[in-house]
Write an enzyme that holds these catalytic residues in place. Sequence first.
Site, PDB file in Angstrom:
ATOM      1  N   LYS A 161     -48.155 -48.071  30.576  1.00 19.65           N
ATOM      2  CA  LYS A 161     -47.372 -49.123  30.565  1.00 19.65           C
ATOM      3  C   LYS A 161     -46.515 -49.288  31.950  1.00 19.65           C
ATOM      4  O   LYS A 161     -45.553 -48.851  32.127  1.00 19.65           O
ATOM      5  CB  LYS A 161     -46.327 -48.834  29.494  1.00 19.65           C
ATOM      6  CG  LYS A 161     -46.980 -48.648  27.972  1.00 19.65           C
ATOM      7  CD  LYS A 161     -45.973 -48.440  26.952  1.00 19.65           C
ATOM      8  CE  LYS A 161     -46.454 -48.215  25.495  1.00 19.65           C
ATOM      9  NZ  LYS A 161     -45.467 -47.878  24.567  1.00 19.65           N
ATOM     10  N   LYS A 193     -58.314 -44.336  20.880  1.00 17.61           N
ATOM     11  CA  LYS A 193     -56.954 -44.717  20.090  1.00 17.61           C
ATOM     12  C   LYS A 193     -57.154 -45.401  18.687  1.00 17.61           C
ATOM     13  O   LYS A 193     -58.369 -45.496  18.437  1.00 17.61           O
ATOM     14  CB  LYS A 193     -56.286 -45.723  21.163  1.00 17.61           C
ATOM     15  CG  LYS A 193     -55.984 -45.147  22.542  1.00 17.61           C
ATOM     16  CD  LYS A 193     -54.512 -45.734  23.248  1.00 17.61           C
ATOM     17  CE  LYS A 193     -53.370 -45.570  22.455  1.00 17.61           C
ATOM     18  NZ  LYS A 193     -52.093 -45.736  23.444  1.00 17.61           N
ATOM     19  N   GLU A 227     -56.542 -40.123  19.330  1.00 19.87           N
ATOM     20  CA  GLU A 227     -54.988 -40.425  18.590  1.00 19.87           C
ATOM     21  C   GLU A 227     -55.435 -40.335  17.077  1.00 19.87           C
ATOM     22  O   GLU A 227     -56.067 -41.013  16.639  1.00 19.87           O
ATOM     23  CB  GLU A 227     -54.461 -41.685  18.977  1.00 19.87           C
ATOM     24  CG  GLU A 227     -53.482 -42.182  18.408  1.00 19.87           C
ATOM     25  CD  GLU A 227     -52.984 -43.710  18.729  1.00 19.87           C
ATOM     26  OE1 GLU A 227     -52.012 -44.050  17.913  1.00 19.87           O
ATOM     27  OE2 GLU A 227     -53.759 -44.345  19.457  1.00 19.87           O
ATOM     28  N   ASP A 248     -49.303 -39.133  17.058  1.00 20.19           N
ATOM     29  CA  ASP A 248     -48.717 -40.441  17.191  1.00 20.19           C
ATOM     30  C   ASP A 248     -47.770 -40.623  15.979  1.00 20.19           C
ATOM     31  O   ASP A 248     -47.921 -40.806  14.932  1.00 20.19           O
ATOM     32  CB  ASP A 248     -49.862 -41.716  17.077  1.00 20.19           C
ATOM     33  CG  ASP A 248     -49.093 -42.990  17.549  1.00 20.19           C
ATOM     34  OD1 ASP A 248     -48.236 -43.018  18.559  1.00 20.19           O
ATOM     35  OD2 ASP A 248     -49.181 -44.188  16.801  1.00 20.19           O
TER      36      ASP A 248
END
Length: 309
Positions: A161, A193, A227, A248
């Site tokens: 990010k 993910k 993930e 997560d």
Amino acid sequence: MSHNARYSKETFKTRLTWQDLDPDYLRQLVGLAKIEDLAGAGLAHRPERLGDVTTALMPEGASGRAQLTAREPLVVCGLGLIQAVLDSYGQDCSFEAQSQDGDFLDQGQIIGILSGSSSALLQAERVILNFLQHLSGIATEARLYVDALGPSETALLDTRKTLPGYRVLQKYAFACGGGYNHRIGLFDRVMLKDNHLAVAGATGGNRLTETVALAVNTCQEIAIEVEVDSLEQIPPVVEAGADIILLDNFSPEELKQAVEIIDGRACTEASGGITLNSLPALNDLGLDFISTGAPIHQSTWKDIGLDWL
């Protein structure tokens, strides 16, 4: 770590250094900043008049010195860009650092001294400050997060990010604050993910095991991260040989259970909703990593002054 794991967590504790950054990339960023100021880069219709119309009024041939000062406590970052900015203005200007990237400075401490052509220094001033204030903001925020985690075997990682075009600079600033860098892009780690697993129809059971195993067997030279969002997903992922398991949005209690289930057969990484307030409760759960993009995307610019001497 058990003998089953392909990598130790130390493998993933890496930090970008200034030497890792491409000088040509940095010059391009500096050049873009310069033509925004002098030629209206980004506008569909360029201005008829170009250049610094204010500095053109200053005495010709003048030279001077200016001081960069921390106007608030901060972790300084981006000093390597200063000479690149000065060089781009084509005058004989120099920067003498009195601190280095990663240093914590109190209010009033001197960062360094600029000297040379007055017109070049005046034109370069805002570009230098924009880089320094932004990167020092990230480094300072990262230091707060590292400090909030406290003395722990768990390492703090960043994320992807980042502001487009500024990835390696922002990740470098995160490292200057004491954190470590996660993958740089889509090329340096297989990271399955939730959306990848959804596309593959592999959110659980044998299909999940098969998908992870395919990645492990196909990409033997690259770390495989997967993930998961439930404890039930962990056994098939471990069985398939994943190197890192991204937990997560798990609660602290669930994270503790996950670490026990994984039992060193893969590295563990917690992510999702990580805040300064939540970090202290996660430092003794046995996690290898905690990743958060907040020190980059929640940081604020630091107040740095450039004052004529």
